[in-house]
Design an enzyme around this catalytic site. Structure first.
Site, PDB file in Angstrom:
ATOM      1  CB  CYS A 166     -14.015   5.759 -30.200  1.00  0.00           C
ATOM      2  SG  CYS A 166     -12.843   4.273 -29.725  1.00  0.00           S
ATOM      3  CG  HIS A 306     -10.791  10.703 -31.167  1.00  0.00           C
ATOM      4  ND1 HIS A 306     -11.853  10.157 -30.371  1.00  0.00           N
ATOM      5  CD2 HIS A 306     -10.255   9.577 -31.457  1.00  0.00           C
ATOM      6  CE1 HIS A 306     -11.885   8.963 -30.390  1.00  0.00           C
ATOM      7  NE2 HIS A 306     -10.713   8.466 -31.218  1.00  0.00           N
ATOM      8  CD  GLU A 317      -8.304  14.966 -33.110  1.00  0.00           C
ATOM      9  OE1 GLU A 317      -9.168  15.336 -33.079  1.00  0.00           O
ATOM     10  OE2 GLU A 317      -7.669  13.993 -32.160  1.00  0.00           O
ATOM     11  CE  LYS A 338     -10.934   9.595 -26.599  1.00  0.00           C
ATOM     12  NZ  LYS A 338     -11.680  10.858 -27.253  1.00  0.00           N
ATOM     13  CG  HIS A 343     -10.755   6.305 -25.602  1.00  0.00           C
ATOM     14  ND1 HIS A 343     -11.958   6.702 -25.779  1.00  0.00           N
ATOM     15  CD2 HIS A 343     -10.145   5.820 -26.753  1.00  0.00           C
ATOM     16  CE1 HIS A 343     -11.993   6.488 -27.197  1.00  0.00           C
ATOM     17  NE2 HIS A 343     -10.968   6.052 -27.850  1.00  0.00           N
ATOM     18  CG  PHE A 402     -11.088   0.411 -32.930  1.00  0.00           C
ATOM     19  CD1 PHE A 402     -10.041   1.261 -32.828  1.00  0.00           C
ATOM     20  CD2 PHE A 402     -10.791  -0.544 -31.888  1.00  0.00           C
ATOM     21  CE1 PHE A 402      -8.774   1.408 -32.171  1.00  0.00           C
ATOM     22  CE2 PHE A 402      -9.554  -0.747 -31.239  1.00  0.00           C
ATOM     23  CZ  PHE A 402      -8.642   0.224 -31.328  1.00  0.00           C
TER      24      PHE A 402
END
Length: 415
Positions: A166, A306, A317, A338, A343, A402
């Site tokens: 990502c 994010h 975050e 998002k 996403h 990830f």
């Protein structure tokens, strides 16, 4: 050498998304909180834990890809090429007048040609190996999107793909920034593309229980920072920025949307899917990006988060922003794109960078959709309910992937 870094600006923007394949359409839909998330139509999702996604409906590549070429391009490459077409047009970049050895391509992608991998797997099982397309390998290679863009436009500078889940396209933009800053190139096509709304990919993410299963209310499913969030929603698409050395852009009379002031990347070195709950390196990457941009924390007027809509990521975050910005964290408008797009995995950093640039150029912050039930651990200003008019001189865009891949981009008004 650091004192001689060249300034880098954004002169073109392009997108392909569930909220539109034109920049203005994307922006107006974000401001109106129109959701691109609905029940999956690409295949029958009955029986899947998650049956919803931010699909691109009625996609038409013909404005820039001839019919004869479509069959040899996986969907993710088609998305990337169309986004590039829009970005180059937006930039008014007349490539025939440029030294194309000084222009490169760097794209981000998480998984490559999953559409054709699954299609050809079915072919080999039903019809045998002799029926596999000779285009199969060139179509599904993760580097195909950068190669195709380079070939199509005759760009002879560096051309490659960054694959860091990502964080892929944010790190691609970081690479492009450095290439221009230190004189390797004068302009870069930088962004990301992803097309993984496929039976196998959705099944895999379902198995990990990472996805929302709010199937009866798809537009309510992606709810970053909200206390009732239950996972992220898959999206797809592409986004591209034309980055140029500032004097190169000015010389040709380009419209400058923003300046890319700095960036940073690092790794959690903690877990293959979960963020480090101590958030040491998530906070550090934001601090590094600020220092690279020569800004103070209190200069930042907006953060495009994010903001995945998963419990551990949103909590981490938020904590990291507090660590970096201290008491000032509560004064910064923060929103998650998002919540409306889903996403986009490897393309998420690029489309969020585009949105961050638009926020600076338009002085508008889009809302975080579905932020209705505050989480006590996520207690910052996530711009709930409606878009906000506010002057934004400097903004940050975060991407965490990830594998523990972290990236942060900082943009400012061009001066």
């Amino acid at each position: 050498m650091d004192n001689y870094r060249r300034r880098v600006v954004v002169s073109g923007l392009g997108c392909v998304s569930s909220l539109g394949c034109e920049i203005e359409t994307l922006w107006q839909n974000l401001l109106a909180q129109k959701s691109g998330i609905a029940r999956i139509t690409r295949f029958d999702p009955t029986g899947y834990y998650c049956q919803i996604a931010g699909e691109i409906r009625n996609f038409d590549p013909l404005p820039c890809i001839p019919q004869r070429d479509i069959a040899r391009l996986d969907l993710f490459s088609q998305y990337g090429i169309l986004a590039t077409h829009h970005a180059i047009r937006s930039a008014g970049l007349r490539l025939e007048q440029e030294d194309r050895s000084r222009i490169g391509v760097v794209m981000g992608c998480g998984m490559g040609g999953m559409t054709d991998i699954e299609t050809n797997e079915e072919t080999i099982r039903q019809k045998g190996p002799g029926r596999i397309s000779p285009f199969f390998i060139p179509k599904v290679m993760i580097n195909a999107v950068a190669g195709e863009i380079s070939i199509r436009y005759g760009l002879e500078g560096p051309a490659f793909v960054v694959a860091s889940a990502c964080a892929s396209s944010a790190q691609a933009i970081f690479c492009a920034l450095r290439s221009i800053q230190y004189g390797e190139t004068d302009a870069m096509i930088a962004g990301g593309a992803e097309a993984i709304i496929t039976p196998l990919t959705i099944a895999g993410f379902c198995a990990s229980r990472a996805l929302s299963h709010r199937n009866e209310q798809p537009e309510k499913a992606s709810r970053p920072f909200d206390n009732e969030r239950d996972g992220f929603v898959m999206g797809e698409g592409a986004a591209v920025l034309v980055l140029e050395e500032m004097e190169h852009a000015k010389k040709r009379g380009a419209t400058i949307y923003a300046e890319l002031l700095g960036a940073a990347a690092n790794a959690d070195a903690y877990h293959i899917t979960l963020p480090d709950p101590g958030v040491k390196n998530i906070a550090k990457v934001m601090d590094m990006a600020l220092r690279d941009s020569r800004l103070n924390a209190t200069d930042i007027g907006y953060i495009n988060a994010h903001g995945t809509s998963t419990k551990p990521n949103d909590r981490a975050e938020t904590l990291a922003i507090k660590k970096v910005f201290g008491d000032y964290a509560r004064k910064i408008p923060i929103s998650s794109s998002k919540s409306l797009l889903g996403h986009l995995i490897g393309a998420s950093g690029a489309i969020e960078a585009v949105i961050t640039v638009l926020t600076i150029s338009r002085n508008q912050v889009h809302a975080t959709a579905n932020y209705e039930f505050p989480d006590p651990e996520c207690d910052l200003d996530y711009v709930p309910r409606q878009a906000r008019e506010t002057t934004v001189n400097y903004a940050m865009s975060n991407s965490f992937g990830f594998g523990g891949h972290n990236a942060c981009l900082v943009f400012g008004k061009a001066t």
